[in-house]
Design an enzyme around this catalytic site. Structure first.
Site: not given
Length: 1144
Positions: A798, A800, A802
């Protein structure tokens, strides 16, 4: 001690033979005498002693040691007459014993002589503020004190006495204290006192009652030993006051102020009689200056008509107008007070408070339909803030007379916040107080519950609205129980107003909804909306898990509300904004893999699927690996990325919650070098510039294996780039299968071969210059997923980095987020794992409700969302928790705590998900395909995993195999950049970025200090040393290691390191220690510092990336943040894009 009499100044001090033994202290009744001072200027001693109130000036107050604008107590009375300085202690004259009882201070006694006194001396103890308390006076029951002394000569005029003295009633009544609402009178204890009282009554014509004014929060009952007045020269004779808490508006402490001279024949004041006593109009000893001062203190002629025009409203004898807040009354009181408000900025607040109290007696109890109004508690909260700021020796502007209206109170609070905001860099207390003022500012824009529920802008869920109406009475009681002022008064924990300025500003600017033109939902309404909706959608199984039984809606509401309001659990940003409304989009992360191979198909995916997600403010990870048809000398992917860049910019331009997109490529893609040059100064031409999107490399193990060979000294290590015609299957495989296929293509002579160090250098250069590309390890992600992905490998993450999910043309990965606040689990330097389990359980239930109720922007998203029911439970405040426990991230104790926390989080999350299935919920769709069906856990694939709860894991294994799991994945450690600000803790699992966060915007500078560091500095240093230490920290960007290198390695201040002060390999190791219990991934940022010459060796980042690869992480680098060698701040890449979806 027993109530002692107020020592008449005309009654001398008792001889040693008459002294009584000290008595046990007890709470005195309300009342007492006050001393007011302004910094080191004159001090006025005010006496309520019959036969008439008088004031005495102490010309030199340097010995008082009381700070700025303090309110102090006099335990007794002082002699009538003029007090002047006494250079040496003598046995004649009256004494004033002034005790400094501030925290850490020793009692000090100052001896002041009473001019012209012929009798024995008398002492008066003056206690200053205690640490954390604001004192009101308490009177003493009169007691015979011996023969009266001869009245002293009249005092000379005192320059400012008229400005804070009592005022005569506008209709000619007795002179009263400013702001008094109740009368107080001590019965005479001797004939002489009775005569004095009678004499005073004759002089004033209205009795001997005296009234008080106070503008502080706390009330104190002063205590004194009976023989304390026998020797004012001894420090031991001065006893601190016993503090008694009471609301500042519960009634005044009696104080008599000196009578101003009032012109008896003034045509503008026909009903006013002449005052008597020193300084009055009839006193031949009064000077011209005194006359002028008294006249200036008199109310104006237009006050009386105001009284006559409102006969139905109660009139306070201390004010010339009724207790009703109108512009005319407020202006009259302002003229009445005159210049006294300059010395006492909060002087108007007592009148506002009295009026609000009177109004509260006339209005019915609060309901949903009650129009918002400023209450006594609101004015009390402002007064508390002002008193705290005065303790910091700040020069405050007076409260304007129109500040009783929401608009003007908001303007005044804004003036204070903007004026003193720069000072929070050095004061944790001021940082907290300014946060309270912002919450008060929010309060002034609050609407009634009825208006809020009916608002089209808020658009509450219909079912929620019905439930709220059913529980109106309970909600009103809960709202009052959480009143910030009540919590301060009763020392009830209220972390909302304790979190500080940045937290309050984040609520005001970002999270609270606006409606009706100028209204804003309150923080209480926001959490009511969220918790109420969660309670409405909670299933029977969830209620049993949360409450241990089938509870009611109200019980479930309280279960969620208190954990949300106390910030034990924190929803993601879209959830916080949308839960409880009919905008049911609460998912945060989207992983899109359109598998488009042509330019047209790619544009359709961007303008269709991607645009729909951006319209719902979702953060997107977009896999573009399949689009790889570059022709010689051109970059196939860049025109499409330019379209995506423009689309993101267009969506963010008018959005209050910006989002973003991250493009994932594997390092063998033919356009990888062009993508690494698409941002910032690296962009060669405008047509290739894409500053609004991010890039990420999906790195196979093979790349690092070859890079390590190069670093070990092997020559001519190469890497090959492939286009679509020769690489269609490479993206589908991982591990050994990928390596075999890749090397086979190389052996056949396909692709473009380049030195591997050239590509590694391009990656590092882009990361150090623009903050990206992000780095993720493809093989680690696929190797640890819940089922075998060989042949359909996971191709991206995604925004970010994570979230780990498979995605394809038919199904997009979707994840719903929440986090737990680890700092709230620390109490008295001990980590409460029971609270952590409870918080994780509540967070899992909350996110499952979000999964059940959310809408999805596209069919592909809905398909992936419903099949996997993936959640991401994160953490915030790990570093803050570490500091609160007195640990250092480098310590062995923290290394153990770090792993322990991660294990408990995964265990609690999986047990709750399994409990839902035990209670009848169906397992997620792909459960039978997953490793869970065989009873295997994520951590079992890590050789370094050593779980400490083996028994619980075994029990969960058996239950999981029997009943299943409601969710496919659980723990994802996201940055929590936004929500950590309202929690006022460190972001995610990362160390504090800096000990003083500073960001300059068009609205001014935003400062967020490390309050734990400021408190430790105050404990360590004092006086000039503290200022010097803070100056050194300012010069070194608040790095303790650089500013205070001489500290002992074991010194508590050594713990306050920033992310740049830590060895980055240590931070990577901490992530590796958590990794077995993180079944998604971790947004791990690297913090590097330039060398003194301003250079950053490429080998620094290469070494860290190789270390992360060797430790088996899934995310090798989220951001790369570089601290500049000069004192010009930190470069963190392009911050025009702020991800508030995945970053919470």
């Amino acid at each position: 001690m027993a109530n002692r009499p107020a020592a008449s100044a005309l009654a001398g001090a008792r001889s040693p033979s008459e002294r009584q033994e000290p008595r046990e202290p007890e709470v005195a009744p309300p009342g007492g005498d006050h001393v007011f001072c302004r910094k080191v200027s004159g001090v006025m001693v005010l006496s309520s002693d019959p036969p008439g109130p008088a004031a005495y000036r102490i010309s030199d107050s340097s010995f008082v040691q009381c700070g700025s604008n303090c309110s102090m107590i006099i335990d007794g009375d002082v002699a009538r007459g003029h007090l002047r300085d006494l250079e040496g202690a003598t046995s004649t004259g009256a004494f004033v014993a002034i005790s400094n009882v501030a925290a850490g201070g020793d009692g000090r006694t100052a001896v002041v002589a009473l001019g012209g006194t012929s009798g024995p001396s008398a002492t008066t103890s003056v206690g200053t503020q205690t640490s954390g308390e604001f004192l009101h006076g308490n009177p003493r029951t009169p007691e015979p004190q011996g023969p009266q002394a001869v009245p002293p000569p009249p005092p000379p005029p005192f320059p400012w006495g008229h400005e804070c003295c009592a005022r005569r009633d506008a209709r000619g009544g007795a002179e009263k204290d400013v702001g008094a609402a109740e009368s107080w009178s001590d019965g005479p204890s001797s004939d002489s006192e009775t005569e004095d009282s009678d004499s005073s009554d004759e002089d004033t014509g209205s009795g001997s009652e005296t009234l008080s004014r106070s503008s502080s929060i706390w009330a104190a009952g002063a205590t004194d030993d009976d023989d304390s007045d026998s020797d004012s020269r001894s420090d031991d004779s001065v006893q601190p006051d016993v503090v008694v808490r009471r609301r500042w508006s519960d009634g005044p402490a009696p104080v008599a102020f000196p009578k101003p001279r009032r012109p008896g024949d003034s045509p503008g004041n026909p009903g006013l009689g002449a005052g008597t006593g020193p300084g009055s109009a009839t006193d031949p000893r009064a000077s011209a200056d005194s006359d002028s001062a008294a006249h200036a203190a008199a109310p104006q002629a237009d006050v009386a008509p105001v009284l006559d025009s409102q006969p139905t409203v109660g009139t306070d004898p201390g004010y010339p107008v009724p207790l009703e807040l109108t512009p005319e009354n407020a202006e009259a009181v302002a003229r009445f007070l005159g210049d006294a408000v300059d010395r006492e900025p909060a002087l108007m607040l007592e009148y506002f408070c009295r009026c609000a109290r009177e109004e509260s007696k006339r209005v019915p109890p609060r309901t949903f339909g009650s129009a918002p109004r400023l209450t006594e508690d609101d004015f009390g909260l402002l007064n508390y803030a002002l008193a705290e700021m005065r303790r910091l020796c700040l020069d405050l502007p007076p409260v304007p007379p129109n500040a009783y209206t929401p608009y003007h109170l908001r303007e005044y609070a804004t003036r204070l916040v903007n004026g003193f905001k720069p000072l929070v860099r050095r004061s944790a207390r001021l940082y907290r107080i300014l946060g309270i003022l912002v919450h008060l500012r929010i309060r002034t824009r609050e609407a009634s519950f009825e208006e809020w529920m009916r608002s089209k802008e808020v658009d509450l869920d219909f079912g929620l609205t019905e439930r709220l109406r059913e529980h109106e009475a309970q909600l009103m009681i809960l709202a009052q129980a959480l009143n910030p002022y009540d919590c301060l008064i009763h020392s009830t924990p209220n972390t909302l107003v304790e979190r500080g300025l940045q937290s309050a500003l984040k609520y005001e600017e970002f999270y609270l909804k606006r409606f009706g033109g100028h209204y804003m939902e309150s923080v209480f309404q926001m959490y009511t909306r969220i918790a109420g909706f969660l309670a409405c959608r909670a299933t029977r199984g969830m209620r049993h898990i949360a409450l241990g039984r089938q509870g009611s809606w109200w019980e479930m509401f309280k279960f969620f509300f208190h954990r949300l309001y106390d910030h034990q659990i924190v929803p993601s940003t879209p959830a916080m904004l949308n839960l409880g409304t009919r905008n049911y989009y609460t998912s945060s992360c989207y992983l899109v893999n359109p598998q488009a191979t042509t330019n047209q198909a790619t544009l359709r995916a961007i303008t269709g699927n991607v645009s729909a997600i951006l319209a719902r403010n979702g953060g997107i990870g977009l896999c573009m690996q399949a689009f790889n048809d570059a022709s010689p000398g051109t970059a196939s992917i860049m025109p499409a990325l330019k379209v995506l860049d423009s689309l993101v910019a267009a969506h963010n331009k008018q959005s209050t919650r910006p989002t973003g997109a991250c493009v994932y490529l594997e390092p063998w893609h033919s356009d990888v070098r062009a993508v690494l040059r698409m941002k910032g100064v690296l962009a060669g031409e405008e047509a290739q510039r894409c500053d609004n999107i991010f890039s990420a490399l999906w790195m196979p193990d093979l790349f690092f294996k070859r890079l390590i060979r190069h670093l070990d000294g092997e020559k001519n290590v190469t890497w090959s780039l492939f286009d679509r015609d020769t690489s269609m299957s490479l993206a589908d495989f991982h591990g050994e299968e990928f390596e075999k296929l890749y090397e086979h293509l190389e052996a056949m002579g396909f692709g473009e071969t380049i030195p591997i160090q050239d590509l590694a250098y391009a990656i590092v250069r882009s990361a150090a210059t623009t903050g990206s590309p992000f780095i993720m390890f493809k093989d680690a992600v696929n190797r640890h997923y819940i089922y075998d992905t060989q042949g359909a490998a996971i191709a991206g993450s995604n925004l970010c980095t994570e979230i780990v999910h498979p995605s394809s043309k038919r199904s997009s990965g979707v994840c719903n987020l929440g986090s737990v606040n680890l700092a709230r689990c620390v109490s008295r330097r001990t980590f409460d794992f029971g609270m952590l389990r409870d918080a994780v359980q509540a967070c899992v239930l909350m996110v499952n409700i979000m999964i059940d109720s959310t809408l999805q922007p596209t069919p592909q998203c809905a398909r992936g969302h419903d099949n996997l029911r993936s959640m991401g439970i994160g953490m915030q405040g790990l570093h803050t928790a570490c500091l609160k426990m007195g640990l250092d991230l480098e310590s062995a104790e923290f290394r153990d705590l770090n792993t322990h926390i991660a294990e408990v989080m995964l265990l609690a999350a999986m047990k709750t998900s399994n409990a839902l299935c035990v209670r009848g919920a169906r397992p997620f769709s792909h459960f039978k395909r997953s490793m869970y069906r065989a009873g295997r856990f994520h951590w079992e694939r890590f050789s370094n995993a050593s779980p400490r709860y083996e028994g619980e894991w075994e029990m969960l294994r058996q239950s999981m195999m029997k009943h299943g799991l409601r969710n496919s994945q659980f723990i994802a450690l996201m940055p929590t950049a936004a929500s950590a600000q309202i929690s006022d803790v460190s972001e995610g699992f990362a160390p504090l970025f800096t000990n003083l966060f500073s960001k300059v915007t068009r609205d001014g500078e935003t400062l967020r200090p490390n309050t734990l560091l400021l408190k430790e500095l105050e404990r360590t240093f004092g006086g000039k040393r503290l200022l010097d230490a803070m100056d050194g920290l300012e010069a070194k960007q608040w790095s303790v290691a650089q500013a205070l290198p001489c500290l002992d390695p074991a010194h508590p201040l050594r713990r306050f390191k920033t992310a740049f002060d830590y060895d980055q390999e240590l931070l990577i190791d901490l992530c590796a220690d958590r990794a077995p219990y993180v079944d998604h991934s971790q947004s791990m940022t690297l913090y590097v510092t330039e060398k003194a010459d301003g250079t950053l060796p490429a080998s620094t980042l290469v070494r860290l990336l190789v270390h992360a690869y060797k430790r088996g992480l899934k995310t090798g680098m989220y951001y790369c943040k570089v601290r500049k060698a000069t004192n010009s701040g930190v470069f963190a890449g392009d911050d025009n894009i702020v991800c508030t979806s995945c970053a919470l």
